[in-house]
Design a protein around this motif. Sequence first.
Motif, mmCIF file in Angstrom:
data_model
loop_
_atom_site.group_PDB
_atom_site.id
_atom_site.type_symbol
_atom_site.label_atom_id
_atom_site.label_comp_id
_atom_site.label_asym_id
_atom_site.label_seq_id
_atom_site.Cartn_x
_atom_site.Cartn_y
_atom_site.Cartn_z
ATOM 1 N N THR A 150 0.827 -1.208 0.000
ATOM 2 C CA THR A 150 0.000 0.000 0.000
ATOM 3 C C THR A 150 0.863 1.262 0.000
ATOM 4 O OG1 THR A 150 -1.762 -1.159 1.160
ATOM 5 C CG2 THR A 150 -1.817 1.237 1.238
ATOM 6 N N LYS A 199 3.723 1.657 -1.342
ATOM 7 C CA LYS A 199 4.230 1.877 -2.698
ATOM 8 C C LYS A 199 3.148 2.498 -3.589
ATOM 9 C CE LYS A 199 7.575 -1.927 -2.550
ATOM 10 N NZ LYS A 199 7.969 -3.245 -3.136
ATOM 11 N N GLN A 200 1.915 2.006 -3.396
ATOM 12 C CA GLN A 200 0.822 2.549 -4.198
ATOM 13 C C GLN A 200 0.512 4.003 -3.808
ATOM 14 O OE1 GLN A 200 -2.127 -0.477 -3.363
ATOM 15 N NE2 GLN A 200 -1.759 -1.507 -5.335
ATOM 16 N N ALA A 244 3.068 6.159 -5.303
ATOM 17 C CA ALA A 244 2.846 6.308 -6.742
ATOM 18 C C ALA A 244 1.619 7.157 -7.037
ATOM 19 C CB ALA A 244 2.696 4.941 -7.393
ATOM 20 N N GLY A 245 0.827 7.466 -5.989
ATOM 21 C CA GLY A 245 -0.342 8.308 -6.159
ATOM 22 C C GLY A 245 -1.595 7.565 -6.559
ATOM 23 N N SER A 246 -1.529 6.229 -6.576
ATOM 24 C CA SER A 246 -2.706 5.451 -6.970
ATOM 25 C C SER A 246 -3.674 5.231 -5.813
ATOM 26 C CB SER A 246 -2.279 4.100 -7.552
ATOM 27 O OG SER A 246 -1.526 3.373 -6.588
ATOM 28 N N LEU A 247 -3.220 5.402 -4.571
ATOM 29 C CA LEU A 247 -4.077 5.226 -3.388
ATOM 30 C C LEU A 247 -3.890 6.418 -2.457
ATOM 31 C CD1 LEU A 247 -3.631 1.444 -2.466
ATOM 32 C CD2 LEU A 247 -5.634 2.510 -3.507
ATOM 33 N N ASP A 296 -6.617 -5.035 -4.366
ATOM 34 C CA ASP A 296 -5.436 -4.847 -5.212
ATOM 35 C C ASP A 296 -5.738 -3.990 -6.438
ATOM 36 O OD1 ASP A 296 -3.933 -6.329 -3.479
ATOM 37 O OD2 ASP A 296 -4.084 -8.201 -4.616
ATOM 38 N N GLY A 309 -8.085 -1.691 -6.385
ATOM 39 C CA GLY A 309 -8.547 -0.405 -5.913
ATOM 40 C C GLY A 309 -10.044 -0.206 -5.887
#
Length: 442
Positions: A170, A172-173, A176-179, A395, A397
Amino acid sequence: MKKFNVVICLLCLPAFAFCQDNNWDLQRCVDYALSHNISVRQSDVQQRLSAIQLKQAKAMQIPTLSMNSQAGEHFGRYIYPTTNQFATNNSFSQNYGLQSGITLFNFFSQQHAIKSAKALDNANKFDIERAKNDVALNVAAAYLQYLLSLEQVNIAQGQIALSQKQLDITNKQVAAGSLPELNSAQLESQLATDSSTYITNEATMIQNKLQLLALLNLSADAPFNVSLPDVEAIPLIPLSEMQPQDVYHIALRNQYQQKVDSLNILSALEETKSARAQMYPSIQMSGSMNSNYASKDPYGFSYSKQVFNANLSEFIGLSLNIPIFNSRQLRSNYEKSKENVISAELTQEKNNQALQQNIYTAYSNAQSGIQNYNANTKSESYSAYAYELAQKRYDIGIMSTSDYLIAQNNLYTAKMNKAAAHFEYIFRLKVLEFYKYNHIKL
């Protein structure tokens, strides 16, 4: 009741051999405790005392024999020992006596006393085995508590690893701005909760270990390792072969406590017969030999002539003893012995009732245990499937972190409940097995 059943069922744990001295299986723990436990040693002392009492009862049939001798110097006016006449001259004298006696008939009081002592001695022998069972069960209880706490620690460690892995993904996500960062915060909170659970379980594990070491009389810092048994490998007897009414009737004959109770009643009955016989007349035979020596014998006999010939006297006779009034001691002893019989019978009845209640309770618990295990097995399967789906949704989202954590915690709870239900069902069956066979078949 519940504690007693739980303790008994713990003997179902199989033995595991270890090559290192600091590795302990259940059998080694039990053997060590039996050789060091104070309760077992106290029961052994009681049995040795009853064995001495039995020897004493048997020895009452053997004739008594005693010898006495007295020597001294006579001064002034006295009765001369060999002539029974008054004398005034100083002289030295010595006398000897040998007495023996035996009870010929006392309405079998001694025989009943022997039977009573023998029954008590046998009861104490069985009581040693009962004490050993109690010690083994207590050690097994502490052993299982330690094993279960170890398993809880392992499960908590797995939960931490799972939460940590998910947190790393999480993070890492999030980076990366995805979460959103909220997801990481929620997982951080879950990881802290898992860590707290682990610390609590570890503290419980240490306490259980110290309790087991105390039962074994081992130092708290002694090297001590155990291994979790394979629960699936424990042999089980079908519940259909453990009908409570059948198990109860078998247990009445097999259990050591019931054997002790029966022998205590027999001992009390024989003691009553012995006490009653003492209220009737008895016949004794006695005999004696007496002789003496005087330094100024008027006949001038030597020491050996006086002692073994001239002054030797013998006696043999029968006596009849008829108790008439002795402050009611014999009657009171008889009445107290009858009350002791009633007390022993009530003790047996109480223990039999407790045995029956334990067996029927164990059977009922085993019935509910298998139903509970089946239900928790399904729950664990559904929770695992739900978590698998939640993992996939999270996973990609489309599931929130809080919903994901609910699925994860549900799976954790389901695993714990299934393991507990499995142990409970197995151990309840082992309780019935113990009552039926007086031991656990591994």
